[in-house]
Scaffold this motif. Structure first.
Motif: not given
Length: 234
Positions: A134-145, A147-164
């Protein structure tokens, strides 16, 4: 040159996002199932590309065990792959031969997923772990995207937090796949717009066509480099 490329990419990306909800018919095969299949092939190898971990280990050996130099080489190699349109079309076509998804789009996604997976492997992440995938796929979205999805609470966290994360959340699999599918459809729209603009304005078309994919892959690679920090495997 980089400024013009950024402007061109911004324009096509913006228009692509506006049109994406209405152009799903451009890529009817681009589903969440496809996203997972593309990730699987990126990790395990497809066509001329060997498995991500195998390629990363080869770079590590060439760099005499220096992980950071190996990560740099993984990024540089994939930027070169990404910039070679014939190569990416060939790779993408192996996955999308029976679908209507543009092979260039899927080729880029495969190459970027493979690059991120290689970096994750070198940094000590288990590519068989669903949290890491999941972290690999989320990283594919790019940093700006991201950050936007985390801010909108569509994703719970950035890639490293998901991976760990303490445990894998199966519900997150569908969310991540859907977001990646949506982003790829946006890229389909952007490519179609860029092609149309390029026919009318050759300079813009050339800027979009030459180097844009390689630059996008470089940005994703740098994001993965910063985000997926080293960890010790258990």
């Amino acid at each position: 040159m980089s400024g013009r490329r950024t402007i061109a990419g911004t324009v096509t990306g913006h228009l692509g996002r506006q049109l994406a909800p209405r152009i799903a018919q451009l890529a009817p095969g681009l589903t969440t199932t496809f996203v997972r299949e593309a990730l699987h092939r990126a990790i395990h190898g497809v066509g001329p590309l060997p498995p991500a971990a195998e390629a990363a280990d080869k770079q590590l050996a060439e760099q005499r065990g220096n992980v950071e130099k190996a990560v740099h080489e993984v990024i540089e190699n994939h930027v070169r792959y990404s910039g070679a349109s014939g190569f990416t079309t060939n790779v993408g076509g192996m996955v999308t031969a029976a679908l209507t998804i543009p092979a260039n789009i899927t080729g880029q996604a495969l190459i970027q997923c493979r690059m991120i997976a290689g970096i994750a492997h070198l940094r000590g992440y288990d590519l068989d772990d669903p949290r890491v995938r999941n972290a690999v796929l989320v990283t594919l979205l790019g940093e700006d995207k991201v950050d936007e999805l985390v801010k909108q609470r569509k994703l719970p966290a950035p890639p490293m937090a998901l991976a760990t994360a303490p445990a894998h959340d199966p519900d997150l699999d569908a969310i991540v796949s859907a977001e990646v599918a949506t982003e790829l459809i946006t890229k389909v729209a952007g490519k179609r717009i860029a092609t149309t603009v390029g026919r009318r304005v050759p300079v813009v078309g050339g800027l979009v066509g030459m180097g844009a994919d390689g630059y996008a892959t470089w940005r994703v690679g740098r994001y993965a480099d910063r985000e997926l920090l080293p960890r010790t495997r258990r």
